[in-house]
Design an enzyme around this catalytic site. Sequence first.
Site, PDB file in Angstrom:
ATOM      1  N   TYR A 103       0.837  -1.198   0.000  1.00 47.69           N
ATOM      2  CA  TYR A 103       0.000   0.000   0.000  1.00 47.69           C
ATOM      3  C   TYR A 103       0.874   1.251   0.000  1.00 47.69           C
ATOM      4  O   TYR A 103       1.990   1.248   0.533  1.00 47.69           O
ATOM      5  CB  TYR A 103      -0.880   0.043   1.255  1.00 47.69           C
ATOM      6  N   TYR A 142       0.006 -10.136   0.645  1.00 42.63           N
ATOM      7  CA  TYR A 142       1.069  -9.526   1.450  1.00 42.63           C
ATOM      8  C   TYR A 142       1.067 -10.109   2.865  1.00 42.63           C
ATOM      9  O   TYR A 142       0.044 -10.555   3.380  1.00 42.63           O
ATOM     10  CB  TYR A 142       0.908  -8.003   1.507  1.00 42.63           C
ATOM     11  N   ARG A 152      -2.248 -12.179   3.660  1.00 43.24           N
ATOM     12  CA  ARG A 152      -3.604 -11.838   3.256  1.00 43.24           C
ATOM     13  C   ARG A 152      -3.845 -12.259   1.816  1.00 43.24           C
ATOM     14  O   ARG A 152      -3.025 -12.007   0.939  1.00 43.24           O
ATOM     15  CB  ARG A 152      -3.845 -10.321   3.339  1.00 43.24           C
ATOM     16  N   HIS A 155      -7.018  -8.832  -2.327  1.00 45.26           N
ATOM     17  CA  HIS A 155      -8.358  -8.288  -2.063  1.00 45.26           C
ATOM     18  C   HIS A 155      -8.387  -6.802  -2.376  1.00 45.26           C
ATOM     19  O   HIS A 155      -7.358  -6.121  -2.449  1.00 45.26           O
ATOM     20  CB  HIS A 155      -8.766  -8.513  -0.610  1.00 45.26           C
ATOM     21  N   HIS A 157     -10.574  -3.326  -0.994  1.00 44.63           N
ATOM     22  CA  HIS A 157     -11.503  -2.764  -0.023  1.00 44.63           C
ATOM     23  C   HIS A 157     -12.524  -1.898  -0.763  1.00 44.63           C
ATOM     24  O   HIS A 157     -12.155  -1.107  -1.644  1.00 44.63           O
ATOM     25  CB  HIS A 157     -10.765  -1.890   0.993  1.00 44.63           C
TER      26      HIS A 157
END
Length: 233
Positions: A103, A142, A152, A155, A157
Amino acid sequence: MTFIYPTDSNKAHPLPLSPEYKSSIKRAPNKPLIPMRHTLSELTGPVYGHETVREGDNDLTTQHTGEPLGERIIVHGHVRDEDGRGVANTLVEIWQANACGRYVHVRDQHPAPLDPNFTGAGRTVSDASGYYRFVSIKPGAYPWGNHHNAWRPAHIHLSVFGHSFVSRLVTQMYFPGDPLFPFDPIFNSVPDEKARMRMVSSFDLENTKPEWALCYRFDIVLRGKNATPMETH
């Protein structure tokens, strides 16, 4: 459309206390939640943030001078109510990691490269039929430190806003066939298997663009027996 909140739809959402999801232990309430009935201000309040959406905000691949690295994808679907009707004029926002699973955030210190051409955030407003559409890059998995060798699944959000700030709902969209599903405490904090699978998008060959981008469909059902699970942690 019913105007009485169907409390049975709460069963679709993650359990506030999911011990294998470590941070939920500190966040979970110690007492039963008290449902708060919506008043006139929640039902008729001003729309939040819709007026700031610009043309192109839904294309995360054209926000910089160059093209981002990774697999280009289309994510589209409808925002629906409990009766299956499209919900118009819903502000839909997304944020995600880049193709390497990182991110653009100071707290993300995962040793994976940042992409100068990918910020990982976009927004749009659903049309009269409740339809929304984004163009993006498929995010990578990640590590997240919840337990030994914790990763994870890929995905995105999604946040949806109704007519006021208090009507905001947040969920996560996953990709079909991810091998990390059985090992992810966040995904598995939704106790019902059918409800969990409503967070998984479906591959959409019909709307895949030849030689350009794969397409995934993800409908967001706001409440009712087929509600999309929403974040409670």
